[in-house]
Write a protein that holds these residues in place. Structure first.
Motif, PDB file in Angstrom:
ATOM      1  N   ALA A  60      -3.328  13.926   4.581  1.00 41.12           N
ATOM      2  CA  ALA A  60      -1.951  14.000   5.085  1.00 41.12           C
ATOM      3  C   ALA A  60      -1.747  12.987   6.219  1.00 41.12           C
ATOM      4  CB  ALA A  60      -1.652  15.413   5.569  1.00 41.12           C
ATOM      5  N   LEU A  61      -2.781  12.820   7.035  1.00 39.04           N
ATOM      6  CA  LEU A  61      -2.707  11.818   8.111  1.00 39.04           C
ATOM      7  C   LEU A  61      -2.660  10.404   7.535  1.00 39.04           C
ATOM      8  CD1 LEU A  61      -5.339  12.937  10.803  1.00 39.04           C
ATOM      9  CD2 LEU A  61      -2.880  12.612  11.165  1.00 39.04           C
ATOM     10  N   ALA A  62      -3.591  10.148   6.603  1.00 40.99           N
ATOM     11  CA  ALA A  62      -3.720   8.801   6.038  1.00 40.99           C
ATOM     12  C   ALA A  62      -2.454   8.375   5.311  1.00 40.99           C
ATOM     13  CB  ALA A  62      -4.922   8.743   5.104  1.00 40.99           C
ATOM     14  N   TYR A  63      -1.797   9.329   4.620  1.00 39.42           N
ATOM     15  CA  TYR A  63      -0.635   8.972   3.809  1.00 39.42           C
ATOM     16  C   TYR A  63       0.684   9.417   4.448  1.00 39.42           C
ATOM     17  CZ  TYR A  63      -4.521   8.260   0.671  1.00 39.42           C
ATOM     18  OH  TYR A  63      -5.720   7.840   0.147  1.00 39.42           O
ATOM     19  N   GLY A  64       0.605   9.836   5.696  1.00 42.18           N
ATOM     20  CA  GLY A  64       1.816  10.242   6.408  1.00 42.18           C
ATOM     21  C   GLY A  64       2.622   9.037   6.859  1.00 42.18           C
ATOM     22  N   GLU A  65       3.658   9.326   7.646  1.00 44.57           N
ATOM     23  CA  GLU A  65       4.594   8.290   8.097  1.00 44.57           C
ATOM     24  C   GLU A  65       3.928   7.122   8.814  1.00 44.57           C
ATOM     25  OE1 GLU A  65       8.107   9.107  10.638  1.00 44.57           O
ATOM     26  OE2 GLU A  65       8.216  10.909   9.360  1.00 44.57           O
ATOM     27  N   THR A  66       2.868   7.446   9.606  1.00 43.51           N
ATOM     28  CA  THR A  66       2.221   6.388  10.388  1.00 43.51           C
ATOM     29  C   THR A  66       0.917   5.932   9.740  1.00 43.51           C
ATOM     30  OG1 THR A  66       1.098   8.058  11.721  1.00 43.51           O
ATOM     31  CG2 THR A  66       3.193   7.218  12.563  1.00 43.51           C
ATOM     32  N   GLY A  67       0.748   6.286   8.485  1.00 39.17           N
ATOM     33  CA  GLY A  67      -0.509   5.998   7.792  1.00 39.17           C
ATOM     34  C   GLY A  67      -0.553   4.628   7.142  1.00 39.17           C
ATOM     35  N   VAL A  68      -1.262   4.563   5.989  1.00 35.85           N
ATOM     36  CA  VAL A  68      -1.570   3.275   5.353  1.00 35.85           C
ATOM     37  C   VAL A  68      -0.336   2.436   5.012  1.00 35.85           C
ATOM     38  CG1 VAL A  68      -3.810   3.931   4.417  1.00 35.85           C
ATOM     39  CG2 VAL A  68      -1.752   4.429   3.107  1.00 35.85           C
ATOM     40  N   SER A  69       0.815   3.096   4.796  1.00 39.00           N
ATOM     41  CA  SER A  69       1.999   2.320   4.407  1.00 39.00           C
ATOM     42  C   SER A  69       2.440   1.363   5.517  1.00 39.00           C
ATOM     43  CB  SER A  69       3.148   3.265   4.042  1.00 39.00           C
ATOM     44  OG  SER A  69       3.454   4.085   5.165  1.00 39.00           O
ATOM     45  N   GLY A  70       1.996   1.639   6.746  1.00 41.31           N
ATOM     46  CA  GLY A  70       2.371   0.764   7.858  1.00 41.31           C
ATOM     47  C   GLY A  70       1.617  -0.553   7.892  1.00 41.31           C
ATOM     48  N   CYS A  71       0.535  -0.623   7.160  1.00 41.13           N
ATOM     49  CA  CYS A  71      -0.320  -1.823   7.212  1.00 41.13           C
ATOM     50  C   CYS A  71       0.345  -2.988   6.483  1.00 41.13           C
ATOM     51  CB  CYS A  71      -1.680  -1.509   6.584  1.00 41.13           C
ATOM     52  SG  CYS A  71      -2.698  -2.966   6.313  1.00 41.13           S
ATOM     53  N   ASP A  72       0.421  -4.139   7.131  1.00 38.73           N
ATOM     54  CA  ASP A  72       1.038  -5.328   6.544  1.00 38.73           C
ATOM     55  C   ASP A  72       0.013  -6.265   5.901  1.00 38.73           C
ATOM     56  OD1 ASP A  72       3.580  -4.595   7.135  1.00 38.73           O
ATOM     57  OD2 ASP A  72       3.733  -5.778   8.990  1.00 38.73           O
ATOM     58  N   LYS A  73      -1.212  -5.791   5.775  1.00 38.24           N
ATOM     59  CA  LYS A  73      -2.282  -6.538   5.093  1.00 38.24           C
ATOM     60  C   LYS A  73      -2.577  -7.910   5.708  1.00 38.24           C
ATOM     61  CE  LYS A  73      -1.041  -4.210   0.815  1.00 38.24           C
ATOM     62  NZ  LYS A  73      -0.496  -4.342  -0.512  1.00 38.24           N
ATOM     63  N   VAL A 119     -17.054  -3.228  10.435  1.00 41.58           N
ATOM     64  CA  VAL A 119     -16.588  -1.978   9.831  1.00 41.58           C
ATOM     65  C   VAL A 119     -15.608  -2.282   8.692  1.00 41.58           C
ATOM     66  CG1 VAL A 119     -15.119   0.053  10.280  1.00 41.58           C
ATOM     67  CG2 VAL A 119     -16.957  -0.546  11.869  1.00 41.58           C
ATOM     68  N   SER A 120     -14.950  -3.445   8.748  1.00 42.03           N
ATOM     69  CA  SER A 120     -13.914  -3.829   7.785  1.00 42.03           C
ATOM     70  C   SER A 120     -12.828  -2.765   7.657  1.00 42.03           C
ATOM     71  CB  SER A 120     -14.515  -4.099   6.400  1.00 42.03           C
ATOM     72  OG  SER A 120     -15.487  -5.092   6.464  1.00 42.03           O
ATOM     73  N   PRO A 121     -12.098  -2.527   8.741  1.00 44.15           N
ATOM     74  CA  PRO A 121     -11.037  -1.505   8.654  1.00 44.15           C
ATOM     75  C   PRO A 121     -10.028  -1.834   7.553  1.00 44.15           C
ATOM     76  CG  PRO A 121     -11.336  -2.249  10.934  1.00 44.15           C
ATOM     77  CD  PRO A 121     -12.150  -3.164  10.077  1.00 44.15           C
ATOM     78  N   GLY A 122      -9.759  -3.120   7.347  1.00 45.28           N
ATOM     79  CA  GLY A 122      -8.807  -3.528   6.307  1.00 45.28           C
ATOM     80  C   GLY A 122      -9.245  -3.058   4.935  1.00 45.28           C
ATOM     81  N   LYS A 123     -10.541  -3.114   4.686  1.00 43.23           N
ATOM     82  CA  LYS A 123     -11.082  -2.669   3.411  1.00 43.23           C
ATOM     83  C   LYS A 123     -10.915  -1.149   3.257  1.00 43.23           C
ATOM     84  CE  LYS A 123     -15.458  -2.864   1.077  1.00 43.23           C
ATOM     85  NZ  LYS A 123     -16.854  -2.981   1.480  1.00 43.23           N
ATOM     86  N   HIS A 124     -11.154  -0.423   4.368  1.00 45.03           N
ATOM     87  CA  HIS A 124     -10.958   1.030   4.320  1.00 45.03           C
ATOM     88  C   HIS A 124      -9.508   1.362   3.989  1.00 45.03           C
ATOM     89  CE1 HIS A 124     -14.814   2.734   5.530  1.00 45.03           C
ATOM     90  NE2 HIS A 124     -14.954   1.716   6.374  1.00 45.03           N
ATOM     91  N   ILE A 125      -8.579   0.604   4.576  1.00 45.07           N
ATOM     92  CA  ILE A 125      -7.159   0.864   4.327  1.00 45.07           C
ATOM     93  C   ILE A 125      -6.840   0.563   2.858  1.00 45.07           C
ATOM     94  CG2 ILE A 125      -4.791   0.144   4.912  1.00 45.07           C
ATOM     95  CD1 ILE A 125      -5.831  -0.278   7.818  1.00 45.07           C
ATOM     96  N   THR A 126      -7.379  -0.530   2.345  1.00 43.57           N
ATOM     97  CA  THR A 126      -7.180  -0.873   0.934  1.00 43.57           C
ATOM     98  C   THR A 126      -7.709   0.238   0.033  1.00 43.57           C
ATOM     99  OG1 THR A 126      -7.465  -3.185   1.543  1.00 43.57           O
ATOM    100  CG2 THR A 126      -7.611  -2.665  -0.801  1.00 43.57           C
ATOM    101  N   GLU A 127      -8.895   0.741   0.380  1.00 52.23           N
ATOM    102  CA  GLU A 127      -9.481   1.808  -0.444  1.00 52.23           C
ATOM    103  C   GLU A 127      -8.661   3.091  -0.353  1.00 52.23           C
ATOM    104  OE1 GLU A 127     -13.662   2.103   0.512  1.00 52.23           O
ATOM    105  OE2 GLU A 127     -13.990   0.026  -0.157  1.00 52.23           O
ATOM    106  N   LEU A 128      -8.178   3.383   0.850  1.00 46.66           N
ATOM    107  CA  LEU A 128      -7.322   4.572   1.004  1.00 46.66           C
ATOM    108  C   LEU A 128      -6.096   4.450   0.102  1.00 46.66           C
ATOM    109  CD1 LEU A 128      -7.326   5.306   4.862  1.00 46.66           C
ATOM    110  CD2 LEU A 128      -7.949   6.937   3.068  1.00 46.66           C
ATOM    111  N   ARG A 129      -5.517   3.256   0.058  1.00 43.45           N
ATOM    112  CA  ARG A 129      -4.330   3.037  -0.789  1.00 43.45           C
ATOM    113  C   ARG A 129      -4.676   3.298  -2.243  1.00 43.45           C
ATOM    114  NH1 ARG A 129      -2.149  -1.889   2.447  1.00 43.45           N
ATOM    115  NH2 ARG A 129      -0.183  -1.044   3.221  1.00 43.45           N
ATOM    116  N   ARG A 130      -5.842   2.806  -2.653  1.00 44.86           N
ATOM    117  CA  ARG A 130      -6.275   2.967  -4.039  1.00 44.86           C
ATOM    118  C   ARG A 130      -6.509   4.446  -4.377  1.00 44.86           C
ATOM    119  NH1 ARG A 130     -11.294   0.089  -4.386  1.00 44.86           N
ATOM    120  NH2 ARG A 130     -10.135  -1.753  -3.746  1.00 44.86           N
ATOM    121  N   GLU A 131      -6.982   5.188  -3.373  1.00 43.98           N
ATOM    122  CA  GLU A 131      -7.315   6.602  -3.609  1.00 43.98           C
ATOM    123  C   GLU A 131      -6.111   7.531  -3.444  1.00 43.98           C
ATOM    124  OE1 GLU A 131     -10.417   6.886  -0.721  1.00 43.98           O
ATOM    125  OE2 GLU A 131     -11.676   5.468  -1.826  1.00 43.98           O
ATOM    126  N   GLN A 132      -4.942   6.934  -3.208  1.00 44.69           N
ATOM    127  CA  GLN A 132      -3.753   7.762  -2.946  1.00 44.69           C
ATOM    128  C   GLN A 132      -3.317   8.542  -4.191  1.00 44.69           C
ATOM    129  OE1 GLN A 132      -0.699   5.641  -0.902  1.00 44.69           O
ATOM    130  NE2 GLN A 132       0.529   7.460  -0.515  1.00 44.69           N
TER     131      GLN A 132
END
Lengths: 220, 397
Positions: free
Chosen positions: A182-195, A207-220
């Protein structure tokens, strides 16, 4: 260590203005060593965060010549013209000189496990009394990615999303996973990332946070 | 800031000062902690990272070894997230090491450390980086600490009690005494340049290698020798277990894995100035060579960095011949008896592993001084996550 010494100009942003310190330093030293030298021999009021001196605690991140770096892992020899500017991280409240308050980042991270399974010798059972080989998470919570991220809207930010993602992967309880998702896909979550992926470029511990965000998007 | 029990100032924001603050707060004292830089920026944060079960000290001093065993078990219980607990191996590399093996195991067992010899092939199976030439291996309950996160978990625990006020970037510039009593300390807050005095009922000197300088401000002679050592780090995690050389504790004989790094330490010398500690010439090649005896291939790993930090050894004169022989023990000193200052206690020496125990001993001394009996609870309460620290009032939030 190392005997080659040169005059270095270290300009440090203090409040609104840069203050220049010119001093003789060995090329082998780090920016953190230089800050120590300035503090102990030139100006005891200079303040900066530091603890481990080997890139594990994450406290000494600042902006060195325009890039987010750990002061303890950045060597003077990287700057052949021997003029180096140092300023506090962006996006955080400045306490004093290079000291920033990283609470706004850490508060967005789940207060859960900082340990994970070690990637080494996974096929070998550990000695009695140990369930599995463990190690600390890679993220040292230095704030470099938050400082470098160009997103200006309300956004959890790279390292909190990376922490949420690693936590989702570790958790077994469906309720806990639902909360984290719910946090990851909430209002302030992954959708805010401009890649922009600048987070992954500046991360000192890969850590490659960008990669984690990409993976979170894929797992949505 | 005061209550029935009184207000206590702790000087020093390293492991000792913070664990002492935590224990005092848990027992109901109001505490102000003064640290001139960032927390743990002096010595604690820069330590090797070994959670000592005490095996290293068993041959030299059973009491220290027993204490390490006891405290390391407590830390594993109260701060599990700040410890990579994969146990440790002591490995015999040559015949001299072998001749030491039996007495080493005996000393460990006598110190309540469950040392267990395992067959060499099993050790090589646990840790692939180990030299195939090792002659014996003993498993002990060592581990790896994240010093910053362990200590700020204690700080978070103190803030949780609402009895703590932490003042980083605040330096003591004078200790104001009258009639064998400290009235206040004068400090400068480096974040705004302002000077102020802080009153308290009692003052605790927990300044590590700087403890001698702090005591001096109150006119008290206190022998603390800053004793630096060098650590060398390579990239790549070469083992899960802490690996130590099975011989008389010396230089360059402990390899500590941590995250994706491998750290060998240490060396030791005496220094007059704990402020700036630079790596000694020759330490790096020495450490590479020492590591190779246990982990052949260590030198081929990519160099990460090297650093040095000053240990605070208590009761040492600068001309001590064998620094390694100096005690790793700690001491709590009531300056009322020896130095006729009736409201100052120094807690000096020790190691990161024993930080909680040092806090307990210092707090016991405070309770005894003011004539109250309040039991210590810090061994039984699981500390908050290090991430809680930032939510609990540090930096005035």
């Amino acid at each position: 260590m190392g005997t080659d010494e040169h005059m270095y100009s270290i300009s440090i942003l203090r409040e609104e203005e840069y203050m220049e310190f010119v001093l003789n330093l060995s090329d082998e030293l780090t920016i953190l060593d230089a800050l120590d030298e300035i503090r102990y021999t030139m100006d005891s009021s200079l303040q900066y965060r530091h603890s481990c001196h080997h890139g594990s605690c994450g406290t000494c991140a600042c902006i060195i010549e325009g890039t987010q770096r750990l002061a303890c892992m950045t060597r003077l020899s990287e700057f052949p013209d021997r003029k180096i500017s140092v300023r506090p991280l962006d996006s955080f409240r400045i306490i004093s000189d290079l000291v920033v308050d990283i609470s706004s980042m850490v508060q967005k991270m789940p207060v859960n496990s900082y340990l994970r399974d070690s990637e080494l010798n996974t096929e070998v059972l550990p000695p009695d009394g140990i369930a599995s080989w463990v190690r600390f998470e890679n993220c040292i919570e230095c704030g470099s990615c938050i400082s470098a991220c160009p997103v200006s809207e309300r956004f959890l930010g790279p390292s909190p999303l990376a922490a949420i993602h690693t936590e989702i992967l570790k958790r077994k309880d469906p309720d806990e996973i639902r909360e984290l998702r719910a946090l990851a896909y909430g209002e302030t979550g992954v959708s805010g990332c401009d890649k922009h992926f600048i987070c992954s470029r500046v991360c000192p511990v890969k850590v490659s946070p960008g990669k984690h965000i990409t993976e979170l998007r894929r797992e949505q | 800031m005061s209550n029935r029990l009184g207000h206590i100032v702790v000087i020093g924001g390293g492991g000792t000062g913070i664990a002492t603050m935590y224990d005092l707060c848990r027992r109901g004292f109001k505490v102000t902690l003064i640290e001139r830089g960032e927390l743990t920026s002096g010595t604690t944060g820069r330590h090797h990272g070994q959670l000592h079960c005490g095996a290293r000290y068993a041959m030299g001093d059973r009491n220290i070894a027993r204490e390490c065993m006891h405290e390391s078990e407590i830390l594993r219980k109260i701060a599990p997230q700040a410890i990579e607990y994969n146990k440790g191996l002591f490995v015999a590399v040559d015949d001299e090491d072998m001749s030491y093996r039996e007495q080493f195991i005996e000393a460990c067992l006598e110190s309540d450390i469950p040392a267990q010899e395992i067959p060499v092939p099993q050790a090589l199976n646990y840790e692939k980086a180990l030299s195939v030439k090792i002659k014996a291996a003993v498993v002990v309950p060592d581990g790896t600490i994240d010093p910053w996160r362990l200590v700020i978990s204690f700080a978070a625990g103190a803030l949780e009690t609402q009895n703590a006020q932490i003042c980083p970037y605040t330096e003591v510039i004078a200790i104001n005494t009258s009639d064998e009593h400290i009235d206040s300390i004068s400090v400068v807050d480096h974040t705004n340049g302002e000077q102020r005095t802080i009153d308290a009922d009692l003052f605790i000197n927990a300044a590590g290698p700087w403890a001698g300088q702090i005591a001096q401000m109150a006119g008290i002679p206190l022998q603390v020798a800053p004793s630096p050592g060098t650590m060398l780090v390579v990239k790549g995690r070469m083992s899960n277990m802490v690996v130590s050389r099975l011989h008389k504790a010396g230089d360059g004989d402990i390899i500590v894995p941590q995250r994706g790094l491998t750290i060998i330490g240490s060396t030791q010398w005496l220094s007059e100035d704990p402020d700036i500690v630079r790596i000694h010439e020759g330490d790096i090649p020495f450490l590479y060579e020492s590591a190779e005896a246990m982990f052949p291939g260590f030198s081929e790993q990519k160099f990460h960095t090297a650093w040095a930090a000053a240990r605070p050894l208590y009761g040492v004169s600068q001309d001590a011949e064998d620094v390694r022989a100096l005690s790793r023990d700690f001491a709590a000193i009531d300056h009322e008896i020896a130095d006729k200052i009736d409201n100052m206690v120094s807690i000096v020496g020790g190691k990161a592993t024993t930080l909680r125990g040092m806090g307990e001993v210092a707090t016991d001394m405070v309770c005894k001084k003011i004539g109250v009996e309040i039991p210590c609870t810090t061994a039984d309460i699981v500390l908050p996550s290090h991430r809680e620290f930032y939510k609990r009032g540090y930096h005035g939030n």
